[in-house]
Write a protein that holds these residues in place. Structure first.
Motif, short mmCIF file in Angstrom:
data_model
loop_
_atom_site.label_atom_id
_atom_site.label_comp_id
_atom_site.label_asym_id
_atom_site.label_seq_id
_atom_site.Cartn_x
_atom_site.Cartn_y
_atom_site.Cartn_z
N UNK A 305 14.03 16.74 9.63
CA UNK A 305 13.76 15.60 10.50
C UNK A 305 12.46 14.94 10.06
N UNK A 306 12.49 13.61 9.95
CA UNK A 306 11.32 12.86 9.51
C UNK A 306 11.04 11.74 10.51
N UNK A 307 9.83 11.73 11.09
CA UNK A 307 9.41 10.69 12.04
C UNK A 307 8.41 9.77 11.37
N UNK A 308 8.68 8.44 11.39
CA UNK A 308 7.79 7.44 10.80
C UNK A 308 7.19 6.59 11.91
N UNK A 309 5.89 6.43 11.90
CA UNK A 309 5.19 5.64 12.92
C UNK A 309 4.29 4.62 12.23
N UNK A 310 4.78 3.37 12.04
CA UNK A 310 3.92 2.33 11.43
C UNK A 310 2.76 1.98 12.36
N UNK A 311 1.63 1.64 11.78
CA UNK A 311 0.45 1.26 12.56
C UNK A 311 0.18 -0.22 12.33
N UNK A 312 0.95 -1.04 13.04
CA UNK A 312 0.83 -2.48 12.88
C UNK A 312 0.08 -3.13 14.03
N UNK A 313 -0.43 -2.28 14.97
CA UNK A 313 -1.14 -2.84 16.12
C UNK A 313 -2.50 -3.40 15.79
N UNK A 314 -3.09 -2.96 14.66
CA UNK A 314 -4.42 -3.43 14.25
C UNK A 314 -4.26 -4.09 12.89
N UNK A 315 -4.76 -5.33 12.77
CA UNK A 315 -4.54 -6.09 11.54
C UNK A 315 -5.06 -5.36 10.32
N UNK A 316 -6.20 -4.70 10.42
CA UNK A 316 -6.77 -4.03 9.27
C UNK A 316 -5.99 -2.82 8.81
N UNK A 317 -5.07 -2.31 9.65
CA UNK A 317 -4.28 -1.14 9.28
C UNK A 317 -2.83 -1.50 9.01
N UNK A 318 -2.52 -2.78 8.92
CA UNK A 318 -1.13 -3.20 8.70
C UNK A 318 -0.59 -2.55 7.43
N UNK A 319 0.59 -1.96 7.52
CA UNK A 319 1.21 -1.31 6.39
C UNK A 319 0.97 0.18 6.33
#
Length: 631
Positions: A305-319
């Motif tokens: 099982x693989x869980x992916x959590x993008x961090x797009x809530x802060x512009x500097x951490x996009x991607x």
């Protein structure tokens, strides 16, 4: 035997499937939560640094002198800078340092008393924070000075750092911030030159001081510690990838230690690989379009099982993406062991059950037939005494059946008592209307009647409580019979008042006419009851009536452990207010224009009384007195 085997074997299979599914679901939720928590922690670290540099750039505390060294000679100004750096560094344990670089190459930096800095700078005892200033001299050489301060700002020591080749104007963070033109930028992650820990730099150009950039270094090694400390299973691993799919954080401390030196090149295009077989399968998931989520993949034949959590809530951490991966067997192994044990026990029980079922069937079938009949009658709310309820209690060789028989007798008595508080006819109508769901509430048209006894408080005051109870019992009994005879339901007794309703729970197209005729019948019944009371020397119960029809929300409402079938809305409020309005008009029955307009029976007579202002309503309402039926 065929029936027992036909039930047992599928149930055993279903238990295994359900156990595996529940274990997988629980693991998936835990993995998703951990990934979200790690992402939130990462964002919090970033936001700490962003808030500090934004405040420093806006406030201008670090930027208001021609050069940091000149400022150092001015005690008042230096004290302000030192205090600001101390407060800024104290806001977050993740900030490694706060600094400002100017267009002339001067530099001012503040660091806390973290162990890495204490060992590197050999800080004096009692140092709370240190301040470094760099300025270009007249000879073109750059010299650094370190000042060590206590927590109250007292200068403990000053140390000449000698010549330095450090020039903030050549640093990536300085150039990136100037190019962004006042927008915060993030540079990194990379290993810090002094502490060797993983971090990133957040910088912003000062709007009021061209060429000046404020920056802060924040540490990210705590992300690895979080992923390692809160692994969802023994085989679980956590990762953080940047927008170039470059691995920057690993939950394994040993692999993270190997990762840090490779990140020190600060090249965002340098691919860092460690000896982890999961990475080859995880990276394609990151490259695929989508917004993360949970995936199931096979690695060397073993499902993961693989869980992916993008961090797009802060512009500097996009991607940037947090990934949690774990073998599925970590969550299903225990279920498989329990299944094997359950299979052995089940086989033994099946054999014993086959032998016992023949005997039990004979003992149970006759008793259950009778109990089923009792249950069916209770379900129909047939609670009157008589066969089979008047028959002797059921006796069986099976104690559970005797217990069930006694429990049903108790339930029958309890329901019979409870029916005194919840009208039996209302329950039947609710069930017949298909609204057993306690949460079901619908908008529908209803006709509502409110009654109230005039000066009942005075009557209660002048008579004994027992006498008042007897009066009300006879009064409510007659009114209840008349309402039910006209297909209405009494929703609630409110002291000496009655709240009745038509067209719910069962639909009735003639609900307005029935409510009007019922109201007239109630008036006649109260008059007859008062005549009997006068003859017996008892007080009269002069009753007023309010009638309104309209849309309300109807259904079962209340708390989880106690509910009531009722109607709520403006329609109910208007009916209640109309009842009280009888005082002003000197009438007995007041109805709204909606009732007069909806009434189909031409024999019903209404006398217009004009418009009236109801309490709690802005608009006036036309009211009518319901006089009776012509002829």
């Amino acid at each position: 035997m065929a029936l027992l085997l036909g039930i047992s074997l599928p149930l055993m299979w279903l238990a295994n499937e359900q156990g595996t599914r529940l274990a997988t679901r629980a693991a998936s939720q835990e993995m998703s939560l951990l990934a979200r928590r790690a992402a939130t922690h990462y964002e919090a670290i970033f936001n700490d640094g962003l808030a500090v540099v934004t405040l420093a750039a806006a406030a201008g505390t670090l930027l208001d002198t021609p050069s940091p060294e000149a400022a150092a000679e001015m005690a008042g100004d230096l004290a302000g800078k030192v205090h600001f750096l101390d407060r800024a560094l104290a806001t977050s344990p993740h900030i490694d340092g706060l600094y400002a670089g100017r267009a002339d190459g001067s530099f001012l930096q503040g660091v806390g008393d973290r162990r890495a800095w204490r060992e590197t700078l050999d800080m004096p005892r009692g140092t709370d924070h240190a301040v470094r200033s760099i300025r270009p001299g007249a000879d073109g050489k750059r010299r650094a000075t370190w000042r060590f301060h206590a927590s109250d700002g007292t200068l403990l020591a000053r140390r000449d750092g000698g010549e330095t080749g450090y020039d903030p104007r050549r640093r990536p963070w300085y150039r990136a911030a100037l190019a962004a033109g006042g927008t915060p930028v993030a540079v990194g992650p990379y290993t810090m030159a002094t502490t060797g820990e993983l971090g990133l730099t957040i910088a912003i150009a000062a709007a009021d001081d061209p060429g000046t950039v404020v920056g802060a270094d924040v540490l990210l090694t705590t992300i690895s510690e979080l992923l390692s400390r809160e692994a969802v299973s023994p085989g679980a691993r956590g990762y953080v990838f940047d927008d170039d799919l470059r691995l920057i954080v690993h939950s394994d401390p040993a692999l993270m230690a190997r990762l840090l030196p490779q990140l020190s090149s600060r090249s965002r295009h340098a691919r860092v690989d460690v000896d982890d077989p999961l990475l080859a399968s995880v990276r394609p998931l990151l490259a695929a379009p989508g917004d993360g989520g949970l995936h199931r993949i096979d690695i060397d034949g073993a499902p993961h099982l693989v869980a992916l959590e993008p961090m797009d809530g802060v512009a500097g951490l996009a991607g940037t993406t947090v990934v949690i991966a774990a073998p599925l067997s970590d969550f299903t192994a225990e279920a498989a062991a329990l299944l094997t044990k359950a299979l052995a026990i089940s086989v033994a029980l099946i054999v014993a059950g086959i032998l016992a079922s023949l005997l039990i069937a004979r003992l149970v079938s006759r008793s259950l037939t009778r109990l089923a009949g009792d249950a069916a009658r209770i379900g129909e709310l047939d609670l009157e005494a008589g066969p089979p309820f008047a028959s002797p209690p059921l006796a069986s060789y099976v104690e559970e059946i005797n217990t069930l028989s006694a429990a049903m007798a108790t339930a029958r008595g309890a329901i019979r008592s409870f029916a005194l508080y919840v009208p039996r006819e209302l329950v039947r109508k609710v069930i017949a209307a298909g609204r057993q769901d306690p949460g079901a509430a619908l908008r529908q048209e209803v006709t509502v009647l409110f009654t109230d006894i005039r000066d009942f408080t005075t009557v209660s005051e002048r008579h004994a409580p027992e006498e008042v109870v007897m009066l009300l019992a006879a009064y409510f009994e007659r009114l209840n019979e008349i309402v039910e005879a006209h297909d209405g339901v009494i929703v609630q007794y409110l002291g000496d008042s009655i709240y009745a309703m038509w067209n719910a729970p069962e639909a009735d197209p003639d609900h307005v006419d029935k409510a009007c005729r019922c109201t007239l019948a109630l008036v006649a019944a109260v008059d007859m009851l008062n005549a009997e009371n006068r003859a017996a020397g008892l007080p009269e119960l002069v009753t007023r009536f309010g009638l309104h029809t309209g849309v309300a929300v109807v259904g079962s409402m209340g708390a989880t452990t106690r509910r009531q079938y009722t109607a709520i809305g403006d329609t109910v409020n208007v009916a209640s207010r109309l009842e009280g309005l009888n005082k002003e008009f000197g009438t007995t029955v007041l109805a709204s224009a909606a009732v007069r307009d909806a009434a189909r029976d031409p024999a019903l007579c209404f006398r217009p009384l004009g418009a009236a202002q109801l309490k709690g309503r802005e608009a006036e309402i036309a009211v009518f007195e319901l006089l009776g039926e012509s002829g």
